[in-house]
Design a protein around this motif. Structure first.
Motif, mmCIF file in Angstrom:
data_model
loop_
_atom_site.group_PDB
_atom_site.id
_atom_site.type_symbol
_atom_site.label_atom_id
_atom_site.label_comp_id
_atom_site.label_asym_id
_atom_site.label_seq_id
_atom_site.Cartn_x
_atom_site.Cartn_y
_atom_site.Cartn_z
ATOM 1 N N SER A 124 12.080 -66.607 63.974
ATOM 2 C CA SER A 124 12.693 -67.426 62.377
ATOM 3 C C SER A 124 14.339 -67.806 63.204
ATOM 4 N N ARG A 125 14.660 -68.886 62.532
ATOM 5 C CA ARG A 125 15.783 -69.489 62.702
ATOM 6 C C ARG A 125 17.546 -68.240 62.288
ATOM 7 N N ARG A 126 16.673 -67.710 61.578
ATOM 8 C CA ARG A 126 17.853 -66.086 60.710
ATOM 9 C C ARG A 126 17.572 -65.115 62.401
ATOM 10 N N GLU A 127 17.066 -65.090 62.663
ATOM 11 C CA GLU A 127 16.405 -64.018 63.651
ATOM 12 C C GLU A 127 16.887 -64.605 65.313
ATOM 13 N N MET A 128 17.257 -65.666 65.541
ATOM 14 C CA MET A 128 18.064 -65.907 67.106
ATOM 15 C C MET A 128 19.760 -66.541 66.236
ATOM 16 N N LEU A 129 19.801 -66.894 65.400
ATOM 17 C CA LEU A 129 21.196 -66.573 64.984
ATOM 18 C C LEU A 129 21.865 -64.927 65.022
ATOM 19 N N LYS A 130 21.245 -63.698 65.165
ATOM 20 C CA LYS A 130 21.225 -63.141 64.939
ATOM 21 C C LYS A 130 21.206 -62.773 67.376
ATOM 22 N N ARG A 131 21.228 -63.029 67.472
ATOM 23 C CA ARG A 131 20.220 -62.995 69.033
ATOM 24 C C ARG A 131 21.189 -64.030 69.954
ATOM 25 N N VAL A 132 22.188 -65.038 69.035
ATOM 26 C CA VAL A 132 22.476 -65.838 70.131
ATOM 27 C C VAL A 132 24.156 -65.067 71.297
ATOM 28 N N ASP A 133 24.566 -63.710 70.166
ATOM 29 C CA ASP A 133 26.020 -64.316 71.470
ATOM 30 C C ASP A 133 25.527 -63.203 72.884
ATOM 31 N N ASP A 134 24.173 -62.424 72.472
ATOM 32 C CA ASP A 134 24.384 -61.510 73.668
ATOM 33 C C ASP A 134 23.118 -62.355 74.464
ATOM 34 N N ILE A 135 22.059 -63.970 74.537
ATOM 35 C CA ILE A 135 21.769 -64.199 75.079
ATOM 36 C C ILE A 135 22.770 -64.814 75.678
ATOM 37 N N ALA A 136 24.170 -65.677 75.169
ATOM 38 C CA ALA A 136 25.058 -66.309 75.952
ATOM 39 C C ALA A 136 25.534 -65.473 76.628
ATOM 40 N N GLU A 137 26.450 -64.310 76.272
ATOM 41 C CA GLU A 137 26.894 -63.132 77.200
ATOM 42 C C GLU A 137 25.825 -63.040 78.620
ATOM 43 N N PHE A 138 24.050 -62.618 78.097
ATOM 44 C CA PHE A 138 23.394 -62.473 79.377
ATOM 45 C C PHE A 138 22.946 -63.414 80.748
ATOM 46 N N SER A 139 23.452 -65.017 80.554
ATOM 47 C CA SER A 139 23.362 -65.771 81.114
ATOM 48 C C SER A 139 24.154 -66.512 81.935
ATOM 49 N N GLU A 140 24.627 -65.900 81.533
ATOM 50 C CA GLU A 140 26.638 -66.014 81.859
ATOM 51 C C GLU A 140 27.117 -67.365 82.076
ATOM 52 N N LEU A 141 26.989 -68.500 81.618
ATOM 53 C CA LEU A 141 27.069 -69.442 81.332
ATOM 54 C C LEU A 141 28.192 -70.139 80.644
ATOM 55 N N GLY A 142 28.612 -69.522 80.096
ATOM 56 C CA GLY A 142 30.316 -69.504 79.571
ATOM 57 C C GLY A 142 30.485 -71.246 78.926
ATOM 58 N N ASN A 143 31.205 -71.542 78.690
ATOM 59 C CA ASN A 143 31.067 -73.047 78.554
ATOM 60 C C ASN A 143 30.214 -74.005 78.436
ATOM 61 N N TYR A 144 29.553 -73.982 79.506
ATOM 62 C CA TYR A 144 28.364 -74.643 79.884
ATOM 63 C C TYR A 144 27.450 -74.988 78.802
ATOM 64 N N LEU A 145 27.292 -73.865 78.040
ATOM 65 C CA LEU A 145 26.637 -73.938 76.605
ATOM 66 C C LEU A 145 26.625 -74.396 75.878
ATOM 67 N N SER A 146 28.449 -75.156 76.032
ATOM 68 C CA SER A 146 27.826 -76.250 74.990
ATOM 69 C C SER A 146 28.185 -77.770 75.211
ATOM 70 N N MET A 147 26.973 -77.506 76.410
ATOM 71 C CA MET A 147 27.220 -79.194 76.891
ATOM 72 C C MET A 147 25.443 -79.669 77.328
ATOM 73 N N PRO A 148 25.361 -80.708 77.149
ATOM 74 C CA PRO A 148 24.110 -81.041 77.036
ATOM 75 C C PRO A 148 23.015 -80.432 78.571
ATOM 76 N N LEU A 149 21.894 -79.924 77.570
ATOM 77 C CA LEU A 149 21.120 -79.164 79.026
ATOM 78 C C LEU A 149 20.725 -79.732 80.374
ATOM 79 N N ARG A 150 20.954 -81.389 79.679
ATOM 80 C CA ARG A 150 21.032 -82.334 81.314
ATOM 81 C C ARG A 150 21.753 -82.471 82.620
ATOM 82 N N THR A 151 22.451 -81.178 82.066
ATOM 83 C CA THR A 151 24.610 -80.947 83.073
ATOM 84 C C THR A 151 23.447 -79.802 84.034
#
Length: 263
Positions: A124-151
């Motif tokens: 669910s959307r609520r379940e994913m909102l709880k996981r966003v910070d953990d996913i961001a930390e794991f992926s180590e993508l930093g500011n790229y997460l605010s950029m389009p996936l095509r980059t």
């Protein structure tokens, strides 16, 4: 309790050539013709006479050469393909992870893709909102997460997708290979998350060419060959028959200890 049962199931795909592909010709045929002519359409039998009973707690690996039927079997087990003969029954919520990039949009940001990919996998959307910070930390993508996936490079896309996939809580996890595009150091980091993902799932079916991943995540193996189950049994037994050698033989002691040599 989650389970998948398959009885004498076959999956066939019709092959349309240029002549049979034409809707006009298929419907009208010759003047005065009708739908359903004597014209035969060849079919490919992708799976034949599959019998399986997969229960809660099972951790099954799929091996076989390219085109042996592994991916088709995963799609049958997920309910994406219906058997053309025989039948199947699926009890439980399926998380089909056949392509890490499926459900991701190149024109929107990494953060937005985290949400979309999670919804695609049944969260669910609520379940994913709880996981966003953990996913961001794991992926180590930093500011790229605010950029389009095509980059993103291919490896960056896999990092993001792998972060999402390993954050879900699946009842039935059907996992196809495709995690080899990231660097070795990041893949090592992902091992614990993959193991935790498998532990959280009710049952696992995992298609892979990687002996080490199969040894680490699975306890039994199915060898697919030309759309049929050629052999099913213990990890070491089936991999030895499939490879023609004992895959445990030359593994470092540290790896043997991690995967459990007796499996």
């Amino acid at each position: 309790m989650v389970s998948i049962d398959v009885w004498n199931a076959s999956v066939e795909f019709p092959i349309f050539d240029a002549k049979t592909r034409s809707l006009k010709k298929a419907v009208l045929g010759k003047a005065g013709g009708k739908i359903g002519t004597d014209q035969k359409v060849p079919v490919i039998e992708a799976l034949r006479d599959i019998n399986l009973s997969i229960q809660h707690g099972d951790r099954i690996g799929l091996v076989g050469h390219n085109g042996a039927g592994k991916s088709t079997l995963l799609r049958l087990l997920s309910g994406i393909y219906e058997p053309t003969r025989g039948r199947s029954r699926i009890i439980g919520r399926v998380a089909p992870v056949f392509d890490l990039g499926v459900g991701m949009d190149p024109e929107i940001s990494g953060y937005e893709n985290i949400m979309i990919r999670g919804l695609f996998l049944g969260m669910s959307r609520r379940e994913m909102l709880k996981r966003v910070d953990d996913i961001a930390e794991f992926s180590e993508l930093g500011n790229y997460l605010s950029m389009p996936l095509r980059t993103y490079s291919t490896g960056m896309r896999v990092r993001l997708a792998l972060g999402v996939v390993t954050s879900i809580d699946p009842e039935i996890l059907l996992l196809d290979e495709g995690i080899g595009a990231v660097d070795a150091a990041f893949l090592e980091k992902a091992r614990d998350r993959l193991n935790d993902l498998v532990k959280r799932s009710g049952l696992l079916v995992f298609a892979s060419h990687s002996d080490e991943f199969l040894m680490e995540l699975c306890n039994t193996v199915i060898w697919m060959d030309h759309g049929q189950i050629k052999m099913q049994g213990g990890l070491r037994e089936v991999l030895t028959a499939y490879k023609g050698r004992d895959p445990f033989e030359n593994l470092p002691q540290a790896v043997l200890e991690r995967i459990g040599e007796g499996r």
